[in-house]
Motif scaffolding. Sequence first.
Motif, PDB file in Angstrom:
ATOM      1  N   LEU A  32       0.830  -1.195   0.000  1.00  0.00           N
ATOM      2  CA  LEU A  32       0.000   0.000   0.000  1.00  0.00           C
ATOM      3  C   LEU A  32       0.872   1.254   0.000  1.00  0.00           C
ATOM      4  CD1 LEU A  32      -2.838  -0.912   2.512  1.00  0.00           C
ATOM      5  CD2 LEU A  32      -2.985  -0.736   0.032  1.00  0.00           C
ATOM      6  N   GLN A  33       0.427   2.244  -0.714  1.00  0.00           N
ATOM      7  CA  GLN A  33       1.114   3.534  -0.817  1.00  0.00           C
ATOM      8  C   GLN A  33       0.842   4.349   0.447  1.00  0.00           C
ATOM      9  OE1 GLN A  33       2.956   4.561  -3.505  1.00  0.00           O
ATOM     10  NE2 GLN A  33       3.391   6.498  -2.530  1.00  0.00           N
ATOM     11  N   THR A  34       1.801   5.166   0.860  1.00  0.00           N
ATOM     12  CA  THR A  34       1.567   6.116   1.950  1.00  0.00           C
ATOM     13  C   THR A  34       1.547   7.525   1.385  1.00  0.00           C
ATOM     14  OG1 THR A  34       3.915   6.289   2.487  1.00  0.00           O
ATOM     15  CG2 THR A  34       2.631   4.675   3.724  1.00  0.00           C
ATOM     16  N   TYR A  35       0.714   8.370   1.986  1.00  0.00           N
ATOM     17  CA  TYR A  35       0.572   9.752   1.559  1.00  0.00           C
ATOM     18  C   TYR A  35       0.646  10.673   2.768  1.00  0.00           C
ATOM     19  CZ  TYR A  35      -1.088   7.850  -2.871  1.00  0.00           C
ATOM     20  OH  TYR A  35      -1.181   7.173  -4.058  1.00  0.00           O
ATOM     21  N   THR A  36       1.061  11.911   2.513  1.00  0.00           N
ATOM     22  CA  THR A  36       1.148  12.925   3.564  1.00  0.00           C
ATOM     23  C   THR A  36      -0.138  13.737   3.598  1.00  0.00           C
ATOM     24  OG1 THR A  36       3.531  13.092   3.255  1.00  0.00           O
ATOM     25  CG2 THR A  36       2.454  14.927   4.375  1.00  0.00           C
ATOM     26  N   VAL A  37      -0.658  13.959   4.787  1.00  0.00           N
ATOM     27  CA  VAL A  37      -1.803  14.843   5.001  1.00  0.00           C
ATOM     28  C   VAL A  37      -1.296  15.986   5.869  1.00  0.00           C
ATOM     29  CG1 VAL A  37      -4.132  15.089   5.923  1.00  0.00           C
ATOM     30  CG2 VAL A  37      -3.447  12.942   4.825  1.00  0.00           C
ATOM     31  N   SER A  38      -1.307  17.200   5.331  1.00  0.00           N
ATOM     32  CA  SER A  38      -0.783  18.348   6.081  1.00  0.00           C
ATOM     33  C   SER A  38      -1.882  19.394   6.287  1.00  0.00           C
ATOM     34  CB  SER A  38       0.408  18.965   5.355  1.00  0.00           C
ATOM     35  OG  SER A  38       0.057  19.342   4.048  1.00  0.00           O
ATOM     36  N   THR A  39      -1.677  20.226   7.300  1.00  0.00           N
ATOM     37  CA  THR A  39      -2.638  21.278   7.628  1.00  0.00           C
ATOM     38  C   THR A  39      -1.955  22.637   7.606  1.00  0.00           C
ATOM     39  OG1 THR A  39      -2.214  20.982   9.999  1.00  0.00           O
ATOM     40  CG2 THR A  39      -4.061  19.747   9.064  1.00  0.00           C
ATOM     41  N   GLU A  61      -2.726   4.490   2.119  1.00  0.00           N
ATOM     42  CA  GLU A  61      -3.804   4.716   1.164  1.00  0.00           C
ATOM     43  C   GLU A  61      -5.061   3.997   1.655  1.00  0.00           C
ATOM     44  OE1 GLU A  61      -4.514   4.249  -3.636  1.00  0.00           O
ATOM     45  OE2 GLU A  61      -2.871   3.189  -2.687  1.00  0.00           O
ATOM     46  N   GLY A  62      -6.200   4.712   1.605  1.00  0.00           N
ATOM     47  CA  GLY A  62      -7.473   4.142   2.022  1.00  0.00           C
ATOM     48  C   GLY A  62      -7.804   4.361   3.484  1.00  0.00           C
ATOM     49  N   LYS A  63      -6.855   4.879   4.263  1.00  0.00           N
ATOM     50  CA  LYS A  63      -7.096   5.122   5.690  1.00  0.00           C
ATOM     51  C   LYS A  63      -8.101   6.250   5.855  1.00  0.00           C
ATOM     52  CE  LYS A  63      -6.183   4.695  10.098  1.00  0.00           C
ATOM     53  NZ  LYS A  63      -6.583   3.501  10.815  1.00  0.00           N
ATOM     54  N   GLU A  64      -9.091   6.069   6.713  1.00  0.00           N
ATOM     55  CA  GLU A  64     -10.076   7.117   7.001  1.00  0.00           C
ATOM     56  C   GLU A  64      -9.482   8.083   8.023  1.00  0.00           C
ATOM     57  OE1 GLU A  64     -14.547   8.300   7.531  1.00  0.00           O
ATOM     58  OE2 GLU A  64     -13.886   6.562   6.434  1.00  0.00           O
ATOM     59  N   PHE A  97     -12.477  11.805   5.423  1.00  0.00           N
ATOM     60  CA  PHE A  97     -12.162  11.382   4.060  1.00  0.00           C
ATOM     61  C   PHE A  97     -11.230  10.188   4.096  1.00  0.00           C
ATOM     62  CE2 PHE A  97      -8.724  14.049   5.326  1.00  0.00           C
ATOM     63  CZ  PHE A  97      -7.602  13.638   4.626  1.00  0.00           C
ATOM     64  N   LYS A  98     -11.163   9.466   2.968  1.00  0.00           N
ATOM     65  CA  LYS A  98     -10.211   8.367   2.824  1.00  0.00           C
ATOM     66  C   LYS A  98      -9.010   8.884   2.055  1.00  0.00           C
ATOM     67  CE  LYS A  98     -13.270   4.534   3.369  1.00  0.00           C
ATOM     68  NZ  LYS A  98     -13.525   3.166   3.110  1.00  0.00           N
ATOM     69  N   VAL A  99      -7.835   8.619   2.556  1.00  0.00           N
ATOM     70  CA  VAL A  99      -6.598   9.110   1.956  1.00  0.00           C
ATOM     71  C   VAL A  99      -6.371   8.406   0.615  1.00  0.00           C
ATOM     72  CG1 VAL A  99      -4.102   9.284   2.240  1.00  0.00           C
ATOM     73  CG2 VAL A  99      -5.606   9.592   4.219  1.00  0.00           C
ATOM     74  N   SER A 100      -6.166   9.224  -0.437  1.00  0.00           N
ATOM     75  CA  SER A 100      -5.910   8.663  -1.769  1.00  0.00           C
ATOM     76  C   SER A 100      -4.767   9.379  -2.484  1.00  0.00           C
ATOM     77  CB  SER A 100      -7.178   8.746  -2.624  1.00  0.00           C
ATOM     78  OG  SER A 100      -7.566  10.088  -2.782  1.00  0.00           O
ATOM     79  N   ALA A 101      -4.248  10.450  -1.863  1.00  0.00           N
ATOM     80  CA  ALA A 101      -3.156  11.229  -2.450  1.00  0.00           C
ATOM     81  C   ALA A 101      -2.612  12.150  -1.357  1.00  0.00           C
ATOM     82  CB  ALA A 101      -3.663  12.054  -3.630  1.00  0.00           C
ATOM     83  N   ASP A 102      -1.455  12.780  -1.626  1.00  0.00           N
ATOM     84  CA  ASP A 102      -0.974  13.806  -0.702  1.00  0.00           C
ATOM     85  C   ASP A 102      -2.059  14.866  -0.613  1.00  0.00           C
ATOM     86  OD1 ASP A 102       1.460  12.571  -0.190  1.00  0.00           O
ATOM     87  OD2 ASP A 102       2.490  13.625  -1.805  1.00  0.00           O
ATOM     88  N   THR A 103      -2.387  15.297   0.606  1.00  0.00           N
ATOM     89  CA  THR A 103      -3.521  16.188   0.824  1.00  0.00           C
ATOM     90  C   THR A 103      -3.110  17.346   1.723  1.00  0.00           C
ATOM     91  OG1 THR A 103      -5.017  14.285   0.675  1.00  0.00           O
ATOM     92  CG2 THR A 103      -5.908  16.289   1.662  1.00  0.00           C
TER      93      THR A 103
END
Length: 153
Positions: A32-39, A61-64, A97-103
């Motif tokens: 599974l791919q990992t993505y960064t979620v930043s604020t 990827e896919g983590k809520e 949301f479900k993680v699908s890309a860097d956000t």
Amino acid sequence: MNKLKKLFLTVLGAVLFVCMGVAIAACGIQKLQTYTVSTVYDANQGSVELSPEAEGNKYLEGKEVTVTVTPKTDYDVDTFTVSTDENAKLSEGKYSFKVSADTTITVTFKSKSEEPPATEKYSVSVPQNVEHGEIEVKPAAGTDGKYDKNTAI
């Protein structure tokens, strides 16, 4: 006989190990791919929290993920945007949301105590003596004979 038994079990284990590897590859199991979620927000005006927390804000990827926005006492949320969802809306201060890309999640706050800026007004001069036709200005000016700033005329 013991040596023969050990040799047989070793060979059998190796064959099973190779077969499992081939079976997994054939099934197309992928990492599974990992993505960064930043604020992005001003911590002096409120907070933005991600749940569950992740080390380095890296999520599979896919983590809520749930975003919780909490303005400080004298502030309200002004804008809320999510780089991967142009229709993102807060509901009672939360968004999931479900993680699908860097956000990137961007929140701005506005002060409850700030007065709205004064409205600027403008007038339009129209020549009175037109020899070959008329000049009509639309829309009509306000009751004070002026237009609000940014009015298309």
